[in-house]
Design an enzyme around this catalytic site. Structure first.
Site, PDB file in Angstrom:
ATOM      1  N   GLY A 131       0.818  -1.220   0.000  1.00  0.00           N
ATOM      2  CA  GLY A 131       0.000   0.000   0.000  1.00  0.00           C
ATOM      3  C   GLY A 131       0.846   1.262   0.000  1.00  0.00           C
ATOM      4  O   GLY A 131       1.721   1.423   0.834  1.00  0.00           O
ATOM      5  N   GLU A 164     -18.275  17.453   3.435  1.00  0.00           N
ATOM      6  CA  GLU A 164     -17.558  18.083   2.322  1.00  0.00           C
ATOM      7  C   GLU A 164     -18.309  17.899   1.003  1.00  0.00           C
ATOM      8  O   GLU A 164     -18.439  18.835   0.212  1.00  0.00           O
ATOM      9  CB  GLU A 164     -16.154  17.481   2.192  1.00  0.00           C
ATOM     10  CG  GLU A 164     -15.198  17.996   3.250  1.00  0.00           C
ATOM     11  CD  GLU A 164     -13.951  17.131   3.396  1.00  0.00           C
ATOM     12  OE1 GLU A 164     -13.044  17.540   4.127  1.00  0.00           O
ATOM     13  OE2 GLU A 164     -13.894  16.034   2.788  1.00  0.00           O
ATOM     14  N   ASP A 218      -5.369   3.053   8.244  1.00  0.00           N
ATOM     15  CA  ASP A 218      -6.790   2.763   8.414  1.00  0.00           C
ATOM     16  C   ASP A 218      -7.101   1.307   8.703  1.00  0.00           C
ATOM     17  O   ASP A 218      -8.209   0.986   9.141  1.00  0.00           O
ATOM     18  CB  ASP A 218      -7.572   3.179   7.151  1.00  0.00           C
ATOM     19  CG  ASP A 218      -7.699   4.688   7.044  1.00  0.00           C
ATOM     20  OD1 ASP A 218      -7.191   5.382   7.939  1.00  0.00           O
ATOM     21  OD2 ASP A 218      -8.309   5.159   6.068  1.00  0.00           O
TER      22      ASP A 218
END
Lengths: 426, 426
Positions: free
Chosen positions: B16, B175, B305
């Site tokens: 990642g 947002e 995460d």
């Protein structure tokens, strides 16, 4: 504005918001007319720079402007995200995918599309470059091939993945081949560990003895040399016999295996011209009258890439953006004049193409230009190409953004748009 | 460098190239180690600005940088465009989609994905926002809905097309709702002739009594007011019972028909964590030791995460980019230290999260920020948000390009990326 008023207005329908259609809209303005502009996309595309999106130099919004945004102050223009599917010229009606429009004047400006010369099955193996979607697809496919090559153990397959074949040595083919050669040699060259991107083969296949055969022989020869200096292998006087998944078969029987095959060998008019029931040439273009109207239909005009118009010497006017824009303005003046007069004059002025010159870019500091009696090659031609393209880019923001990108790429040898946005086949 | 030499080097595999994985690579450097970074895309994505790509404010390359480009000078790092499919922790091996890697140290940093709380079938009707592909898809769908509304004769269907439902009032939902409200009211408002984009309904559905419930109540309330001032209709204390094509059913039985439904209600760890055979929380996150290593596997770390790490007070560390970056650097120091020492120490330092503050943007001059004991709202918070995001954008070009876009949009009320790149369903 009252409905009564509205009903008396003449309705002008324009199909296509490319260079021709947009130039028409910007030139045409009349208090007794209203305009409907129909396009199948929501943006006007600056097609001359499309190859830069494919080659990771620019991002899609840099060369595309929302049509509604360009025309937002023109309250007399209605923009429709839609497209024509059929015509009834006798009843002055266009049928659209959704709904229909009755017109007093019709301007056909849908442009062209990639043509595979009777081999539509080649399209899946060798995409053309006409839309933003095409450019983003090609960009992703080429970057993906380099990534796959980096992961590939088999040397033969690695070589195949690192081979890009461009079919067609016209302006688009030359720009694509040059841009990909530069991408491999000056941008990607530092970034891989197992493969050497500078070993990538960029092969340009061209049927005539020289690329850019529409230019004078010395300019063609210069373009050919400049391309070769970038590392492009040019195969002249060869035609393609077949294209299959991952390979091209040439007329001499030779087979070139390639990770990417790009088609830049032919354009034809939008296929909708077939529904007009008028005479077309073999590329599907409408044979127009000298004033650009259709035979027997003075209220219908064809402009840009889908029109076959002849100049004073009887040669076809080339399918380039300045010609399309000039045609759009010519037709705008005719229609506005006749709305004022309320009648068609005995004779309309014929369209005269003003050839401002031809140029093609090959790469960094490499181009050819032909303006009147003057010919330029190399750095100076490239600078001229750059300036002209910046001037004609529509929209202040795009112009600044593109200038910024180019300056950045020029000094850093980096390209910002090296992004695979959607892995094509996963 | 000789093969013999190479063999003695310790191999660190990082899965990642998000904030955590990239921060690890940039911090970690050791002459006796080599690094392999694996990612399923070719770019590092600046995810905090992804909603701006969806809302036509930025183009995809503005917020994405090619991973190879970022790390091109690091000859000790090999980048693979690939992804893990399984683990053999006992044999210290990762199986990839193509090939496998043996490691001495493994860093899991694959991040998260959108979670539909056991309703994967909602995804097709209510896309989430995690990748560039998601953002471009949402952008095209929303612009398309306005275009379809302009062409639509039925008023009920027109209203449906002009309704956008955002599910989830966390930072992403706030947002998105704010950005689309602004798009309709200040950008698209001048461009249509039949519909009035300022009548578009932007509905935000949030289960708790207030949006941004992770913030102190006064900031949440301010965010809620600022959103409402932009025209967003907030439906608090309501959960979603079902999502079908073009409609949302709420827990109270109410049905909202909408042209676009966006899901911003849940994230979960990358599903690959299930293959690790270690304890996970219900969002699929790995319950790590205080040093961020896996239970019984001191050579394997989970960061960002997909890690469930607890702070000193026992609360989970939030899934935000500063935390992921700090985790990456923490693990880099541990591994580098142990390669020097040649052994694992009796006790490793635990990870300590330094909370630099939290902010969320709502729109032009509208934001909330919470830094230590200080709280800001409105224009000042918005300016702080802008500066911080520009500073942390990786890449000089992106930073300048984004600054340029923002300045342009701020003064002209235009957004440059209003481009439908591929009509989604044609």
């Amino acid at each position: 504005m009252f409905p009564m008023d509205q009903r008396r207005k003449r309705h002008v329908v324009v199909l296509g918001a490319g260079f021709g259609g947009l130039a028409f809209c910007q030139q045409f303005r009349h208090p007794n007319a209203r305009l409907t502009l129909v396009d199948r996309t929501n943006h006007h595309l600056f097609q001359p720079l499309l190859y830069q999106v494919a080659a990771c130099g620019l991002s899609a919004p840099d060369i595309a402007q929302p049509i509604r945004g360009i025309l937002s102050k023109r309250r007399d223009i209605t923009v429709q995200f839609n497209h024509a599917v059929d015509f009834n010229l006798a009843k002055k009606r266009v049928r659209l995918e959704k709904g229909a429009l009755d017109y007093d004047f019709l301007v056909l400006a849908m442009g062209g599309q990639t043509s595979y010369f009777g081999h539509p099955e080649w399209e899946q193996f060798a995409p053309g470059l006409k839309t933003l979607g095409d450019a983003l697809h090609i960009r992703s496919q080429i970057l993906l091939a380099f990534e796959q090559a980096e992961n590939e153990a088999d040397p033969a397959e690695r070589d195949r993945l690192l081979t890009i074949v461009v079919v067609g040595g016209g302006p688009t083919g030359v720009e694509l081949a040059g841009a990909f050669a530069e991408l491999a040699r000056t941008v990607l060259n530092r970034d891989f560990r197992r493969i050497d991107p500078t070993k990538a083969r960029i092969i340009l296949i061209e049927g005539s003895p020289m690329v850019l055969s529409h230019l004078p022989p010395d300019l063609s020869a210069s373009a050919q040399r400049q391309l070769q200096a970038l590392g492009v292998r040019i195969r002249n006087k060869l035609h393609v016999r077949d294209i299959r998944a991952g390979e091209v078969e040439l007329a001499n029987g030779e087979i070139i295996r390639a990770g990417n095959i790009l088609w830049a060998a032919g354009v034809a008019a939008a296929p909708l011209t077939k529904k007009l029931a008028v005479e077309l040439d073999k590329a599907g273009r409408v044979k127009v009258n000298p004033d650009l109207s259709l035979p027997d239909h003075p209220e219908v005009f064809a402009i840009g890439d889908l029109a076959l118009a002849l100049d004073a010497t009887g040669r076809p006017i080339p399918g380039v953006s300045p010609a399309a824009m000039q045609m759009g303005r010519h037709v705008a003046k005719i229609i506005a004049g006749e709305i004022v007069a309320g009648t068609k004059p005995a004779a309309r002025p014929g369209f005269k193409y003003w050839d401002k010159g031809t140029m093609a870019t090959i790469g960094r500091s490499a181009a050819v230009a032909w303006v009147g009696r003057f010919k330029f090659t190399g750095w100076f031609a490239w600078l001229a190409w750059l300036s002209i393209h910046l001037i004609f880019l529509i929209g202040f923001r795009n112009r600044l953004a593109v200038l910024f990108q180019w300056t950045y790429s020029y000094f850093t040898y980096k390209r910002s748009a090296r992004i695979i946005t959607y892995p094509p086949s996963r």
